[in-house]
Design an enzyme around this catalytic site. Structure first.
Site, PDB file in Angstrom:
ATOM      1  N   ALA A 178       0.862  -1.306   0.020  1.00  0.00           N
ATOM      2  CA  ALA A 178       0.008  -0.150   0.016  1.00  0.00           C
ATOM      3  C   ALA A 178       0.779   1.211   0.055  1.00  0.00           C
ATOM      4  O   ALA A 178       2.316   1.233   0.305  1.00  0.00           O
ATOM      5  CB  ALA A 178      -0.903   0.075   1.357  1.00  0.00           C
TER       6      ALA A 178
ATOM      7  N   GLY B 120       0.752  -5.052   0.894  1.00  0.00           N
ATOM      8  CA  GLY B 120      -0.593  -5.157   0.071  1.00  0.00           C
ATOM      9  C   GLY B 120      -0.391  -5.660  -1.483  1.00  0.00           C
ATOM     10  O   GLY B 120      -1.211  -6.326  -1.790  1.00  0.00           O
TER      11      GLY B 120
ATOM     12  N   GLU C  44      -0.785  -9.208  -0.979  1.00  0.00           N
ATOM     13  CA  GLU C  44      -2.015  -9.468  -0.616  1.00  0.00           C
ATOM     14  C   GLU C  44      -2.927  -9.813  -1.945  1.00  0.00           C
ATOM     15  O   GLU C  44      -3.757 -10.505  -2.213  1.00  0.00           O
ATOM     16  CB  GLU C  44      -2.661  -8.529   0.364  1.00  0.00           C
ATOM     17  CG  GLU C  44      -2.014  -8.722   1.681  1.00  0.00           C
ATOM     18  CD  GLU C  44      -2.553  -7.815   2.604  1.00  0.00           C
ATOM     19  OE1 GLU C  44      -2.312  -6.401   2.451  1.00  0.00           O
ATOM     20  OE2 GLU C  44      -3.261  -7.918   3.479  1.00  0.00           O
TER      21      GLU C  44
ATOM     22  N   GLU D  88       4.611  -5.518   6.876  1.00  0.00           N
ATOM     23  CA  GLU D  88       3.818  -4.518   7.621  1.00  0.00           C
ATOM     24  C   GLU D  88       4.393  -4.545   9.131  1.00  0.00           C
ATOM     25  O   GLU D  88       4.125  -3.592   9.970  1.00  0.00           O
ATOM     26  CB  GLU D  88       2.518  -5.110   7.751  1.00  0.00           C
ATOM     27  CG  GLU D  88       1.684  -4.802   6.432  1.00  0.00           C
ATOM     28  CD  GLU D  88       1.934  -5.737   5.142  1.00  0.00           C
ATOM     29  OE1 GLU D  88       2.957  -6.627   5.391  1.00  0.00           O
ATOM     30  OE2 GLU D  88       1.107  -5.666   4.157  1.00  0.00           O
TER      31      GLU D  88
END
Ligand code: 3H9
Length: 690
Positions: free
Chosen positions: A63, A102, A105, A125
């Site tokens: 992200a 992300g 993911e 993370e």
């Protein structure tokens, strides 16, 4: 500007390409275009499969961290991820570089994953005080099992493509060029009519009853104080205990808790500070640097070997120059041991950077004549080091850079003793914390090119270099220890002070830390500065008394504590006797001191000195100080460093507390530094200065 995401069709396969340099982070613009193009592709009857591929050096590295803490804009990362999972046609992720957070993911929501051999994947993370918040904690245990998922998510460990293949995290290793390989994979998959697989439909099972509790216990010590690792475990528990959708909801709740926590804020600050620290004000990125090939380190002791290793990690050919045959033999033996240890580590660690260039040890002073960089790293005092540098200066070639590592020397004085003041710098390696920080100390006349060269070298050695105008970490440590010593003479015991700072999150309190690094350096520093100490500090002779008894810390078996043969710390009544007698001699009535007072006085003494360091221009920015303290002194990263932490507390309340302590007898030294006073009065902080 090139579009962030594009779609091209190749027969019945669509390639969706992301182009968001430098790391293809999932910024709002990327998420929006990506989901629009995917929705279009999913509803286009002529498209049978979709490949997600990235331009540039990497697949999506996560992200966009810069958007964290701001109002989220739709679609968010989980929405894009679930859009892919729900697709009726297969989506293939083509991975290269680092597929992280992300990004991974998103790849896990795809129905197939292929990767170049050099790819590394993982969930970092946790290092930002977070957990994978877009389904990662729910899909990974379903795909690779709970044990592997715990390992990857809780430790933030990256693995290679080969390891990912073994775990079943990816389906195939692809060849270059990746885009074409992924396209071929998609075509074959369609031709063969391979099943449409959704990781969300798999089941996550414990490998053994009590697995999560046992794992929690196994990380309790090393993750002490951190929130995120334990939240990660709870999110994985949800994958095991709840249906997929409910697990996602639980993951979301835990993610939001972390995102809103001061810990994640501090860890995100540390992430950006680590990158910002090498962009030095007044030293433009395009400053010329020199190409160095060889370094001679004068000395062969511990400090010499540590600094030599740092330059060897930057691929310089390094020779340690021993003074005697005995030093040579010891140096050679020590190098042999450390090189064997490096080999073993590199063999085990998939993330290990390139191997260290081999180092040599020699008696040949003629090597000085040709070296590009010469480091004075003898164990002598400031005078001995200055003399040694003078001798070196007389024989080295023009343009050679001279480095002093003396913990005591004033860099401007050192530079003035040579014929090349523009080519002199100081380097201080720190062995506490992550041991990654290096203070590069420039003298008044150090050429920008020389400073830039040292910064580049340290960076390529995997260090975090901080450019300063004088020692910062050791100067602040002296004030911190001094406050701790004042607490001892007022009534505290070393273990009480250490406990408070340990509970705050330091790896060790000031006394245990001083014992570890050796009391002689701090004692020497005190002697050098004795005449300039304030009367109270001069009269606080505890360090002298301890050292005069030959108690120099862990290496000598005793310091503020006693140590057994295995190096375990033991309370020493002899130290308590010294303290009690000292307080009596000084007419101080010993009292019970609260944990809060201990914590505040030690930390505020540290912050106050940091403020002086800033005001004097010794460090350019508060982030320089925070990096030195997090990576060199194990200041808890989840508190962001002393200057960030003071801002979090509110500088006005720090100032008020300091004024309270300063008003006590003998407390004048805790008077807020002018910078603290000014900022607090303007309701500003070290970081928020306007
Ligand atoms: C996440 O994904 C949360 C999700 O689970 C849930 C969401 C709901 N965003 O390190 P470098 C910048 S959390 C924004 O010097 P390298 C970096 O600041 C994220 N910016 O390069 C720097 O900018 P500048 C999980 C980012 O080659 C530039 O890129 N992912 C991001 O040594 C170059 O970076 C991570 O935690 C980002 N995600 O290393 C991965 N990443 O030039 C974090 C980097 O202005 N990133 N930047 O200073 C890394 O570990 C390394 O950057 C990476 C490249 C290994 C990718």
């Amino acid at each position: 500007m090139a579009p962030l995401v594009t779609l091209s069709t190749h027969g019945n396969v669509a390639i969706v390409a992301l182009n968001n340099p430098p790391v293809n982070a999932l910024s709002h613009g990327v998420r929006k275009s990506l989901s629009e193009l995917l929705v279009g592709a999913f509803s286009d009857a002529s498209i049978g499969a979709v490949v997600i591929w990235c331009e540039g050096r990497t697949f999506i590295a996560g992200a966009d961290i810069r958007e964290f803490g701001k109002t989220p804009l739709a679609p968010d990362v989980p929405e894009v991820v679930e859009l892919i999972d729900a697709a009726k046609k297969p989506v293939i992720a083509a991975l290269h570089g680092t597929a992280l957070g992300g990004g991974l993911e998103l790849a896990l929501a795809c129905h197939y994953r292929v990767a170049l051999p050099s790819t590394r994947v993982g969930f970092p993370e946790v290092t930002l005080g977070l957990l994978p918040g877009a389904g990662g904690t729910q899909r990974l245990p379903r795909l690779v099992g709970v044990g592997a998922a715990l390992d990857l998510i809780v430790n933030g460990r990256l693995i290679s493509a080969a390891q990912a293949l073994t775990l079943g995290l990816i389906d195939a290793i692809a060849e270059e060029p990746l885009r074409e390989s992924a396209l071929a994979f998609a075509e074959t998959m369609l031709l063969e009519g391979r099943p449409h697989r959704r990781v969300s439909e798999l089941v996550a099972k414990l490998d053994a009853p009590g697995q999560l509790e046992a794992y929690r216990a196994s990380i309790a010590q090393r993750s002490r104080g951190f929130l995120a690792p334990f939240h990660c475990i709870e999110a994985i528990r949800a994958a095991v205990e709840l249906p997929f959708k409910e697990g996602l909801a639980r993951e979301r709740t835990l993610f939001v808790e972390l995102m809103d926590s001061p810990q994640s804020k501090a860890q995100r600050h540390a992430f950006f500070a680590e990158r910002e620290v090498t962009r030095v004000p007044g030293l433009p990125d395009d400053t010329a640097t020199r190409t160095l090939r060889s370094a001679v380190v004068v000395g062969s002791g511990t400090r010499a070997r540590a600094i030599g290793a740092c330059f060897a990690d930057a691929s310089l050919s390094v020779t340690l120059l021993a003074g005697t045959r005995e030093e040579l033999d010891n140096g050679v033996a020590a190098l042999r041991v450390s090189s064997a240890a490096d080999e073993a580590r590199a063999g085990l660690d998939a993330n290990a950077k390139g191997r260290r260039a081999p180092m040599a040890c020699s008696l040949d002073t003629g090597l000085l004549n040709d070296a590009d960089l010469i480091v004075e790293a003898g164990e002598g005092d400031a005078t001995a080091q200055r003399q040694s540098l003078g001798r070196i200066d007389a024989v080295v070639k023009p343009g050679a850079i001279l480095v002093t590592t003396s913990p005591y020397a004033d860099i401007d004085n050192v530079a003035a003793c040579t014929k090349r003041s523009e080519e002199v710098v100081g380097v201080q390696l720190h062995q506490g914390g992550t041991a990654r920080v290096v203070e590069n100390i420039r003298a008044r006349d150090t050429a920008p090119e020389v400073s830039a060269t040292l910064m580049k070298l340290a960076k390529s050695a995997g260090k975090i270099p901080v450019l300063v105008r004088g020692p910062v970490g050791s100067r602040m440590f002296t004030e911190y220890l001094r406050e701790a010593l004042f607490l001892l003479e007022e009534g505290a015991l070393p273990e009480q002070v250490d406990r408070v700072l340990y509970d705050f999150g330091f790896q060790a309190g000031p006394f245990a830390e001083s014992d570890r690094s050796g009391l002689d350096i701090e004692w020497h520093r005190r002697k050098v500065r004795f005449d300039s100490l304030d009367p109270r500090a001069r009269a606080c002779t505890l360090l002298d008394q301890i050292c005069e008894q030959g108690r120099f810390g862990l290496a000598s078996g005793a310091g503020f504590y006693r140590y057994d043969a295995d190096g375990n710390r033991i309370h020493d009544p002899a130290v308590e006797d010294i303290l009690v007698l000292h307080s009596k001699d000084r007419g101080i009535v010993r009292r019970a001191i609260s944990g809060q007072e201990i914590l505040e006085r030690c930390l505020f003494a540290l912050v106050n000195e940091g403020a002086r360091v800033l005001e004097e221009g010794i460090a350019a920015r508060p982030l320089d100080i925070d990096m030195i303290w997090i990576h060199g002194y194990a200041f808890p990263v989840y508190r962001g460093g002393p200057m960030f932490y003071a801002d979090q507390l509110g500088l006005a309340s720090v100032r008020n507390a300091m004024l309270g302590y300063a008003a006590e007898p003998g407390g004048e030294h805790l008077t807020p530094a002018p910078l603290v006073e000014r900022l607090a009065r303007g309701l500003m902080g070290f970081y928020a200065t306007s």
